[in-house]
Design an enzyme around this catalytic site. Structure first.
Site, mmCIF file in Angstrom:
data_model
loop_
_atom_site.group_PDB
_atom_site.id
_atom_site.type_symbol
_atom_site.label_atom_id
_atom_site.label_comp_id
_atom_site.label_asym_id
_atom_site.label_seq_id
_atom_site.Cartn_x
_atom_site.Cartn_y
_atom_site.Cartn_z
ATOM 1 N N ASP A 185 3.939 -8.366 32.864
ATOM 2 C CA ASP A 185 3.775 -9.106 31.601
ATOM 3 C C ASP A 185 5.502 -9.294 31.330
ATOM 4 O OD1 ASP A 185 1.560 -10.628 30.937
ATOM 5 O OD2 ASP A 185 0.937 -8.623 30.087
ATOM 6 N N GLN A 220 -4.808 -7.233 28.974
ATOM 7 C CA GLN A 220 -5.122 -8.445 28.643
ATOM 8 C C GLN A 220 -5.024 -8.243 26.981
ATOM 9 O OE1 GLN A 220 -5.248 -11.292 30.357
ATOM 10 N NE2 GLN A 220 -5.582 -12.495 28.297
ATOM 11 N N LYS A 246 -7.536 -14.185 36.840
ATOM 12 C CA LYS A 246 -6.294 -13.502 37.676
ATOM 13 C C LYS A 246 -6.870 -12.594 38.667
ATOM 14 C CE LYS A 246 -3.880 -13.138 33.447
ATOM 15 N NZ LYS A 246 -3.905 -12.660 31.906
HETATM 16 N N1 GUN Z 1 -3.103 -13.168 26.464
HETATM 17 C C1 GUN Z 1 -2.783 -14.440 26.411
HETATM 18 N N2 GUN Z 1 -1.642 -14.547 27.329
HETATM 19 C C2 GUN Z 1 -1.277 -13.479 27.944
HETATM 20 C C3 GUN Z 1 -0.316 -12.956 28.560
HETATM 21 O O1 GUN Z 1 0.292 -13.716 29.352
HETATM 22 N N3 GUN Z 1 -0.513 -11.490 29.105
HETATM 23 C C4 GUN Z 1 -1.382 -10.549 28.362
HETATM 24 N N4 GUN Z 1 -1.323 -9.444 28.843
HETATM 25 N N5 GUN Z 1 -2.416 -11.142 27.621
HETATM 26 C C5 GUN Z 1 -2.418 -12.419 27.444
#
Ligand code: GUN
Length: 296
Positions: free
Chosen positions: A121, A98, A54
């Site tokens: 998100d 996350q 990311k």
């Molecule tokens: N962990 C696995 N997929 C995601 C996601 O799309 N967003 C977040 N914040 N954590 C994750």
């Protein structure tokens, strides 16, 4: 006839290119650099990889990346304090914590503390409610990526029968809302669905998001249907470690009209949509027009 393979890797590169163009314009015309803050608690190896990717892609499209790596022992109060600071920071347009977070931290409390306008998100209940009532929301990245691929392949989705297999808050439920928003007739199927095979066989669009390796066989697919496989499952086969989706790719690809592969389908679209959401959040925060083609 063999299915058209929907190339998520190429599509994600195109979305990142569009994001980069918007970022250039925001910087050049308005002196604004969109910024994304990613918070990682603990050392889960898969999460570390996601967060690294990311951060790397955020910088590649010209945005500012703020990474906050916290020890697994951090208290919920300390994490909430950091989120409060990020909420108040005008250089931060998007915030992502996350998941999963360690057991002593309540993820709903953390997600609820993120400013909905910076919730890239789309997990805050305000955004869930806005999406559910057809209003302007921040939309979860994976379903948004699936919607973009479906719109790109079909043009209009109006009137199509769509089945979403899986009812998670992250994928299944928002995916169903987005398909409904595009005037599909939507069924959400799950582990208790009585006739899953028959339900899937009626669908023009199948979105599989259950996390069970290869559970959808080709003979469940209506000939010519579009199959979007959200699953990313690691399995052992012939002594090798392999990534497979929730659909049995070989048999589904024989029947479907179009299908996303695993890997290289939905997966790459998730981070691309996170970047798109950050640009969207930045434009909204500054009263600028929505970035075209990057929103639901
Ligand atoms: N962990 C696995 N997929 C995601 C996601 O799309 N967003 C977040 N914040 N954590 C994750």
């Amino acid at each position: 006839m063999a299915a058209t393979v929907i190339d998520g890797k190429a599509f994600a590169a195109k979305v990142r290119g569009q994001v980069a163009e918007h970022v250039t314009r925001l910087k050049g015309d308005h002196g604004i650099t969109p910024g994304l803050a990613v918070v990682l608690v603990g050392e889960d190896p898969a999460s570390q990889v996601y967060v690294r990717n990311k951060g790397k892609q955020t910088v590649e499209v010209g945005m500012a990346s703020f990474e906050h790596k916290l020890d697994a022992s951090v208290s919920q109060g300390e994490l909430l304090e950091l989120i409060g600071k990020l909420n108040a920071d005008p250089a931060v347009h998007g915030i992502l914590c996350q998941l999963p977070v360690p057991d002593h931290i309540d993820s709903d409390t953390i997600l609820g503390a993120i400013d909905p306008a910076k919730d890239v998100d789309g997990f805050h209940i305000s955004n869930v409610g806005l999406l559910g009532t057809g209003q302007k929301a921040m939309v979860p990245c994976t379903p948004l990526g699936c919607l973009m691929m479906l719109r790109d392949h079909h043009g209009s989705l109006s009137g199509m029968d769509a089945v979403v297999i899986g009812r998670s808050n992250i994928v299944g439920k928002p995916m169903a809302q987005l398909l409904l928003g595009d005037s599909c007739t939507v069924t959400i199927a799950h582990s208790r669905t009585k006739d899953l095979a028959g339900t899937v066989r009626r669908a023009d669009i199948v979105v599989a998001a259950v996390g069970r390796p290869e559970m959808v066989p080709g003979d469940w697919i209506k000939p010519g249907a579009t199959v979007i496989d959200v699953g990313i499952n690691r399995i052992e086969r012939d002594g090798k470690n392999k990534l497979v989706g929730d659909c049995d790719y070989a048999s589904c690809a024989e029947v479907a009209g179009a299908i996303t592969p695993v890997p290289g389908g939905v997966g790459p679209m998730t981070i691309a949509c996170l970047l798109a959401n950050t640009v969207t959040a930045c434009c909204r925060a500054n009263g600028l027009p929505e970035p075209e083609g990057l929103t639901a």
